[in-house]
Write a protein that holds these residues in place. Structure first.
Motif, PDB file in Angstrom:
ATOM      1  N   PRO A 140       0.082  13.370  -2.220  1.00 11.66           N
ATOM      2  CA  PRO A 140      -1.375  13.496  -1.885  1.00 11.66           C
ATOM      3  C   PRO A 140      -1.761  14.877  -1.998  1.00 11.66           C
ATOM      4  O   PRO A 140      -1.317  15.894  -1.794  1.00 11.66           O
ATOM      5  CB  PRO A 140      -1.206  13.086  -0.202  1.00 11.66           C
ATOM      6  N   ALA A 175       2.430   1.596  -3.387  1.00  8.27           N
ATOM      7  CA  ALA A 175       1.429   1.898  -4.479  1.00  8.27           C
ATOM      8  C   ALA A 175       1.038   3.344  -4.369  1.00  8.27           C
ATOM      9  O   ALA A 175       0.895   4.119  -5.289  1.00  8.27           O
ATOM     10  CB  ALA A 175       0.312   1.120  -4.319  1.00  8.27           C
ATOM     11  N   GLY A 176       0.912   3.936  -3.267  1.00  2.00           N
ATOM     12  CA  GLY A 176       0.578   5.379  -2.831  1.00  2.00           C
ATOM     13  C   GLY A 176       1.576   6.284  -2.814  1.00  2.00           C
ATOM     14  O   GLY A 176       1.401   7.534  -3.058  1.00  2.00           O
ATOM     15  N   ALA A 236       0.845  -1.183  -0.037  1.00  4.59           N
ATOM     16  CA  ALA A 236       0.008   0.110  -0.069  1.00  4.59           C
ATOM     17  C   ALA A 236       0.831   1.286   0.067  1.00  4.59           C
ATOM     18  O   ALA A 236       0.534   2.212  -0.845  1.00  4.59           O
ATOM     19  CB  ALA A 236      -0.881   0.177   1.211  1.00  4.59           C
ATOM     20  N   HIS A 264       3.630   6.962  -5.325  1.00  3.05           N
ATOM     21  CA  HIS A 264       3.931   7.686  -6.642  1.00  3.05           C
ATOM     22  C   HIS A 264       3.387   9.000  -6.659  1.00  3.05           C
ATOM     23  O   HIS A 264       4.353   9.849  -7.627  1.00  3.05           O
ATOM     24  CB  HIS A 264       3.482   6.797  -7.782  1.00  3.05           C
ATOM     25  N   SER A 265       2.358   9.699  -6.190  1.00  2.00           N
ATOM     26  CA  SER A 265       1.917  10.759  -6.122  1.00  2.00           C
ATOM     27  C   SER A 265       1.935  11.628  -5.088  1.00  2.00           C
ATOM     28  O   SER A 265       1.659  10.796  -3.948  1.00  2.00           O
ATOM     29  CB  SER A 265       0.637  10.853  -7.035  1.00  2.00           C
TER      30      SER A 265
END
Length: 104
Positions: free
Chosen positions: A77, A71-72, A68, A74-75
């Motif tokens: 928030p 996957a999170g 998780a 990369h960008s």
């Protein structure tokens, strides 16, 4: 790296399912019930399967968290407020005057 973790995660899930299905339930289930002789006693099998289940579950949770985060990550928030256009408050608009005077 992420593909490797995903494969490990899937293998842990399958192993966890298998270990849970092998455990003896009160009704017998798919477990290895019965039989007095053998490598381990019923209590020893239960303790081993319980420990194995706990270890596999802990590893499954750890790989879930790591996947998780990966996957999170990369960008950046974003907030809903960041997406809103920046506007400054202006003076209230005057109501338009009717073109034709109202008759009474």
């Amino acid at each position: 790296m992420m593909t490797f973790l995903l494969v490990v995660h899937i293998l842990l899930a399958l192993a966890l399912i298998g270990v849970i299905l092998v455990q003896r339930s009160e009704g017998g289930g798919l477990g290895m019930g019965g039989g007095g002789g053998g490598f381990m006693t019923a209590r020893g099998q239960a303790n081993l399967l319980t420990r194995t289940t706990a270890i596999l579950a802990a590893l499954f949770i750890c790989t879930s968290i790591v996947l998780a985060i990966m996957a999170g990550g990369h960008s950046k928030p974003r907030s809903i407020l960041d997406a809103a256009p920046a506007t400054t408050p202006s003076a209230p608009a005057e109501s338009p005057k009717p073109a034709v005077p109202l008759s009474q």
